[in-house]
Write a protein that holds these residues in place. Structure first.
Motif, mmCIF file in Angstrom:
data_model
loop_
_atom_site.group_PDB
_atom_site.id
_atom_site.type_symbol
_atom_site.label_atom_id
_atom_site.label_comp_id
_atom_site.label_asym_id
_atom_site.label_seq_id
_atom_site.Cartn_x
_atom_site.Cartn_y
_atom_site.Cartn_z
ATOM 1 N N THR A 1 32.386 -1.782 4.256
ATOM 2 C CA THR A 1 31.431 -0.724 4.536
ATOM 3 C C THR A 1 30.505 -0.522 3.351
ATOM 4 O OG1 THR A 1 32.970 0.961 3.723
ATOM 5 C CG2 THR A 1 32.983 0.536 6.094
ATOM 6 N N ARG A 2 29.319 -0.037 3.641
ATOM 7 C CA ARG A 2 28.332 0.359 2.620
ATOM 8 C C ARG A 2 27.890 1.761 3.015
ATOM 9 N NH1 ARG A 2 26.137 -4.832 4.317
ATOM 10 N NH2 ARG A 2 24.757 -3.566 5.585
ATOM 11 N N ILE A 3 28.764 2.704 2.850
ATOM 12 C CA ILE A 3 28.525 4.064 3.313
ATOM 13 C C ILE A 3 27.358 4.692 2.564
ATOM 14 C CG2 ILE A 3 29.528 6.369 3.570
ATOM 15 C CD1 ILE A 3 30.747 4.204 5.407
ATOM 16 N N ASP A 4 26.405 5.208 3.336
ATOM 17 C CA ASP A 4 25.270 5.951 2.794
ATOM 18 C C ASP A 4 25.677 7.419 2.793
ATOM 19 O OD1 ASP A 4 22.919 7.312 2.306
ATOM 20 O OD2 ASP A 4 21.705 6.101 3.680
ATOM 21 N N ARG A 5 26.262 7.846 1.700
ATOM 22 C CA ARG A 5 26.800 9.201 1.615
ATOM 23 C C ARG A 5 25.708 10.265 1.790
ATOM 24 N NH1 ARG A 5 32.023 8.441 0.257
ATOM 25 N NH2 ARG A 5 32.522 6.517 -0.820
ATOM 26 N N ALA A 6 24.523 9.995 1.295
ATOM 27 C CA ALA A 6 23.425 10.952 1.455
ATOM 28 C C ALA A 6 23.054 11.086 2.933
ATOM 29 C CB ALA A 6 22.213 10.511 0.644
ATOM 30 N N ARG A 7 23.033 9.979 3.663
ATOM 31 C CA ARG A 7 22.721 10.019 5.101
ATOM 32 C C ARG A 7 23.801 10.786 5.850
ATOM 33 N NH1 ARG A 7 20.759 11.321 9.185
ATOM 34 N NH2 ARG A 7 20.700 10.054 11.044
ATOM 35 N N LEU A 8 25.061 10.560 5.491
ATOM 36 C CA LEU A 8 26.152 11.280 6.147
ATOM 37 C C LEU A 8 26.083 12.777 5.847
ATOM 38 C CD1 LEU A 8 29.187 8.871 5.713
ATOM 39 C CD2 LEU A 8 27.678 9.144 7.686
ATOM 40 N N ALA A 9 25.768 13.130 4.601
ATOM 41 C CA ALA A 9 25.654 14.542 4.238
ATOM 42 C C ALA A 9 24.493 15.192 4.990
ATOM 43 C CB ALA A 9 25.474 14.692 2.727
ATOM 44 N N ALA A 10 23.381 14.478 5.120
ATOM 45 C CA ALA A 10 22.232 15.011 5.859
ATOM 46 C C ALA A 10 22.583 15.214 7.322
ATOM 47 C CB ALA A 10 21.028 14.077 5.720
#
Length: 137
Positions: free
Chosen positions: A75-84
Motif C-alpha cells: 500500500t501507498r496510503i495517502d494519509r492526507a487524502r484519508l484525513a480529508a
C-alpha cells in the motif's frame, strides 16, 4: 499460497466476475495466471478486495484507491487524502443527523401546520438548495 479461480474469488468477495475483470483493468488486482480459460488469483486477493470495498464504502473513487494500492500488493496510503475524506464524512454526519432530527420532529409535531411550528421554521432556514436554479435572463 492457495490459488482461487475467478468464480471462487467472486463468490467469496460478493462481487461479479465482471467486477474483478474491471478491477484488473484498473490495476487494482492482478491474477497470478490462468487455469484453462479462467483467471486464477492468489488467496490474498480477498484481503485486497476487502480494502477496495472499505475505500468504496468510505466514498473513495477507484482511482483514489488505485493510487493507494501498489502493484506488488503493498500500500501507498495517502494519509492526507484519508484525513480529508474523514473530515468530509464528519460534515455529512452532522448534516444527516440534523436532517434526521428534523424529519423526526416533523413526523411528531402537533402543530396544525408545520409552517406554524417555530422549530420547523428554524429547520427551513438552515436548508440550502443542493443545486440552485440558474438565474433567468
Amino acid at each position: 499460497m492457495r490459488e482461487l479461480d475467478i468464480g471462487e474469488v467472486a463468490r467469496r468477495a460478493g462481487l461479479a466476475a465482471s467486477a474483478l475483470r474491471y478491477y484488473e483493468e484498473k490495476g487494482l488486482v492482478q491474477p497470478i495466471g490462468r487455469r484453462g480459460l479462467r483467471r486464477v488469483y492468489a488467496d490474498d486477493v480477498l484481503e485486497r478486495l476487502a480494502l477496495i470495498a472499505l475505500g468504496r464504502a468510505a466514498g473513495l473513487s477507484l482511482d483514489d484507491i488505485a493510487a493507494m494500492l501498489a502493484a506488488d500488493g503493498g500500500t501507498r496510503i495517502d494519509r492526507a487524502r484519508l484525513a480529508a475524506r474523514a473530515d468530509e464524512l464528519d460534515l455529512a454526519i452532522v448534516q444527516m443527523t440534523a436532517m434526521r432530527d428534523g424529519l423526526r420532529h416533523a413526523a411528531a409535531c402537533r402543530a396544525s401546520s408545520h409552517l406554524e411550528c417555530p422549530r420547523f421554521r428554524a429547520l427551513l432556514r438552515g436548508v440550502r438548495p443542493a443545486n440552485p436554479p440558474a438565474a433567468s435572463r
